[in-house]
Design a protein around this motif. Structure first.
Motif, PDB file in Angstrom:
ATOM      1  N   PHE A 152     -50.847 -21.183  24.309  1.00  0.00           N
ATOM      2  CA  PHE A 152     -51.001 -19.898  23.631  1.00  0.00           C
ATOM      3  C   PHE A 152     -50.850 -18.675  24.529  1.00  0.00           C
ATOM      4  N   ARG A 167     -53.573 -13.257  15.680  1.00  0.00           N
ATOM      5  CA  ARG A 167     -52.358 -13.385  16.461  1.00  0.00           C
ATOM      6  C   ARG A 167     -52.263 -14.793  17.046  1.00  0.00           C
ATOM      7  N   HIS A 168     -51.109 -15.118  17.583  1.00  0.00           N
ATOM      8  CA  HIS A 168     -50.865 -16.424  18.196  1.00  0.00           C
ATOM      9  C   HIS A 168     -51.976 -16.758  19.198  1.00  0.00           C
ATOM     10  N   ALA A 203     -54.270 -20.003  15.351  1.00  0.00           N
ATOM     11  CA  ALA A 203     -52.993 -19.523  14.824  1.00  0.00           C
ATOM     12  C   ALA A 203     -51.860 -19.877  15.781  1.00  0.00           C
ATOM     13  N   ALA A 204     -50.745 -20.320  15.221  1.00  0.00           N
ATOM     14  CA  ALA A 204     -49.566 -20.686  16.017  1.00  0.00           C
ATOM     15  C   ALA A 204     -48.330 -20.074  15.380  1.00  0.00           C
ATOM     16  N   THR A 205     -47.616 -19.273  16.135  1.00  0.00           N
ATOM     17  CA  THR A 205     -46.406 -18.650  15.601  1.00  0.00           C
ATOM     18  C   THR A 205     -45.341 -19.692  15.288  1.00  0.00           C
ATOM     19  N   ASP A 206     -45.175 -20.677  16.171  1.00  0.00           N
ATOM     20  CA  ASP A 206     -44.213 -21.765  15.972  1.00  0.00           C
ATOM     21  C   ASP A 206     -44.980 -23.072  16.170  1.00  0.00           C
ATOM     22  N   VAL A 237     -45.665 -25.526  19.589  1.00  0.00           N
ATOM     23  CA  VAL A 237     -47.003 -25.711  20.147  1.00  0.00           C
ATOM     24  C   VAL A 237     -47.366 -27.195  20.198  1.00  0.00           C
ATOM     25  N   GLU A 280     -49.871 -22.324  11.019  1.00  0.00           N
ATOM     26  CA  GLU A 280     -48.671 -21.588  11.416  1.00  0.00           C
ATOM     27  C   GLU A 280     -48.634 -20.185  10.821  1.00  0.00           C
ATOM     28  N   ASP A 281     -48.518 -19.204  11.696  1.00  0.00           N
ATOM     29  CA  ASP A 281     -48.249 -17.812  11.351  1.00  0.00           C
ATOM     30  C   ASP A 281     -49.055 -17.328  10.148  1.00  0.00           C
TER      31      ASP A 281
END
Length: 231
Positions: free
Chosen positions: A31, A103-104, A176-179, A183, A221-222
């Motif tokens: 992260f 946020r991520h 939270a994970a953007t992609d 991850v 995710e996101d």
């Protein structure tokens, strides 16, 4: 905060690890956490200007794993009839349905996993109410309310006795994970175990990993807000 006002979110998550430095490095690789040692020996992990997690060794009487620190009430340690704990802290809430979108790498949801119905305990202690979340009968939502409305603040999933005996009753931490695929791939390459491959559920796209030290978290995710689709 007056006792009749509901708790509205987290100050931070606390990761109790037998290898704090190793845990911090693992999640930093996932992260990009900014990890800062504190004078008390803890590791404070930041996403921008928001403290996402504090990592420390567990005390002799504590179980390793994720532990929620909820904001806005006088300091206290809560323990429900099933032995699940949460800490209250008088500071401001950084993560939750009234806070900025996650946020991520930030906590974005918590879920009580238990074989016992301890809903009354948490509702009474935190000023929350319970409602059915989906057609999945073991799952429900804890809500908090103020003069702006009612918002989902946590989940509750009833598990069977065998599962509870194996993994223990606890709060599941969502990050939270953007992609989410990136991850999970990075986590596995770093020694983690992929427990649930990315999949669509009512909350959004999730995956679950056990880090190299055996601590489990769920990735979302996101998310557009606290709890993803529940926001």
């Amino acid at each position: 905060m007056p006792e009749d006002v509901p708790v509205k979110g987290l100050r931070r998550m606390e990761l109790r690890s037998n290898d704090p430095a190793g845990s911090a490095e693992h999640y930093r690789s996932l992260f990009g956490w900014i990890v800062m040692p504190a004078d008390d020996g803890t590791l404070r992990c930041w996403v921008g200007d928001r403290l996402a997690a504090l990592i420390r060794r567990p005390a002799d009487w504590e179980t390793p794993g994720w532990h929620p620190v909820l904001g806005g009430r006088p300091t206290a340690l809560l323990t429900d009839p099933a032995g699940v704990t949460a800490t209250l802290d008088p500071g401001r809430v950084r993560h939750g349905p009234w806070a900025p979108p996650p946020r991520h790498g930030e906590p974005c949801w918590i879920e009580l996993m238990t074989a016992d119905t301890t809903d009354d305990y948490w509702s009474r202690q935190l000023g929350w109410s319970l409602r059915a979340g989906t057609d999945i009968k073991p799952f429900a939502l804890f809500d908090a309310a103020d003069d702006t409305g009612t918002r989902a603040i946590a989940g509750r999933l009833l598990v069977d006795e065998a599962t509870a005996a194996q993994v223990g009753a606890s709060w599941m931490c969502y990050l939270a994970a953007t992609d989410i695929t990136l991850v999970t791939d990075t986590a596995v390459a770093g020694g983690a175990t992929l427990l649930i491959e990315p999949r669509e559920v009512p909350t959004g796209v999730i995956a679950a990993i056990a880090d190299p030290y055996g601590t489990v978290c769920t990735l979302l995710e996101d998310p557009i807000g606290w709890g993803g689709a529940w926001s």
